[in-house]
Motif scaffolding. Sequence first.
Motif, PDB file in Angstrom:
ATOM      1  N   SER A 143       0.836  -1.189   0.000  1.00 58.90           N
ATOM      2  CA  SER A 143       0.000   0.000   0.000  1.00 58.90           C
ATOM      3  C   SER A 143       0.876   1.246   0.000  1.00 58.90           C
ATOM      4  O   SER A 143       2.073   1.180   0.262  1.00 58.90           O
ATOM      5  N   GLU A 171       1.024   4.144   4.109  1.00 56.36           N
ATOM      6  CA  GLU A 171       0.792   3.575   5.434  1.00 56.36           C
ATOM      7  C   GLU A 171       0.160   2.193   5.370  1.00 56.36           C
ATOM      8  O   GLU A 171      -0.448   1.817   4.362  1.00 56.36           O
ATOM      9  N   TYR A 202      -3.558   9.936  13.648  1.00 53.19           N
ATOM     10  CA  TYR A 202      -3.299   8.522  13.348  1.00 53.19           C
ATOM     11  C   TYR A 202      -4.593   7.741  13.137  1.00 53.19           C
ATOM     12  O   TYR A 202      -4.606   6.521  13.143  1.00 53.19           O
ATOM     13  N   GLU A 203      -5.713   8.480  12.945  1.00 51.50           N
ATOM     14  CA  GLU A 203      -7.028   7.846  12.810  1.00 51.50           C
ATOM     15  C   GLU A 203      -7.070   6.891  11.624  1.00 51.50           C
ATOM     16  O   GLU A 203      -7.706   5.843  11.684  1.00 51.50           O
ATOM     17  N   SER A 204      -6.381   7.240  10.528  1.00 50.13           N
ATOM     18  CA  SER A 204      -6.441   6.399   9.327  1.00 50.13           C
ATOM     19  C   SER A 204      -5.801   5.039   9.555  1.00 50.13           C
ATOM     20  O   SER A 204      -6.001   4.106   8.778  1.00 50.13           O
ATOM     21  N   LEU A 205      -5.019   4.898  10.638  1.00 49.98           N
ATOM     22  CA  LEU A 205      -4.442   3.596  10.980  1.00 49.98           C
ATOM     23  C   LEU A 205      -5.345   2.849  11.968  1.00 49.98           C
ATOM     24  O   LEU A 205      -4.985   1.762  12.443  1.00 49.98           O
ATOM     25  N   GLY A 206      -6.494   3.440  12.312  1.00 45.71           N
ATOM     26  CA  GLY A 206      -7.434   2.775  13.219  1.00 45.71           C
ATOM     27  C   GLY A 206      -7.022   2.869  14.677  1.00 45.71           C
ATOM     28  O   GLY A 206      -7.516   2.130  15.526  1.00 45.71           O
TER      29      GLY A 206
END
Length: 288
Positions: free
Chosen positions: A113, A116, A267-271
Amino acid sequence: MKNEFTREELLNRVNTARVAPGNERVRALSQRIISDLFKTIDELKVTPDEFWAATQWLSRLGASGQIGLITAGLGFDRLLDILQDEADKKAGLEGGTPRAIEGPLYVPGAPSSKYEARLDDGTMQGETYVMEGVVRGIDGKPLANASLDAWHANEHGMYSHFDPSQKPYNLRRNIITDEQGRYRFRSVIPPGYAIPPTGPVAELFAALGRHGHRPAHIHFLVSAPGMRTLTTQVNIPGDTYIDDDFAFATRDGLVVSLEKVESAKGYESLGIEGPFTRIPFDFVLQVA
Ligand code: MBD
Ligand code: FE
């Protein structure tokens, strides 16, 4: 034709026998190894029982798939790195992130990907971390679209592909750096690794009185057009075996620092939701 000979004559016959040119390099290497082994058997008075036990052990080693473990554990992998470092130094190719051995557990073809990734599949217990930084050239310039493979063990010190209980490519990912050369990934901090408790490598290590532990580490393979491909590892600080790796593969410049981060903001896009551990690290590639 004379068919009675001394050991010296036998060695000479073995090393010179040929009906075709063969491969000169292979001949030179095998002559040296055979000569050294003749000498070892002679001078250390190796018995037939010992000799045939050794060949049995080699057969089991081959069948076990553990040859890569033995080469690492006997220092050969690190030796090749030391020799390459020396050659680089002579050629004036100094600086950049130190290389470290690949080890026997890399698997190509991990899911890829941009920028990230999350390495773990959500089943691994432990401390969540985000490792992040930039891939640069030795000139300091960030490298966009560099390729970074990362892989590490699960909470039992086991690697996917070699451990049938894990899903394919668990804890293995490929990341392509963004336009600013940045990468980041989320995973769970691995423990150390230990060689399988049974099998030919464990037997030899027991006979040598050696342990088979590696300190906690994360592997990387980093490449970019025009740059030297970097194989390396980083170590998690505080491990018992940090200066006593059975594979002799740790390096002083590769122990990371861990930062406690309270807020998941950014860092929300990494959950990520709660506090986590941040590992800042830039990779610096030499020119090809
Ligand atoms: C590993 O995980 C490793 O990195 C090496 C070098 C050898 C055995 C297991
Ligand atoms: Fe490893």
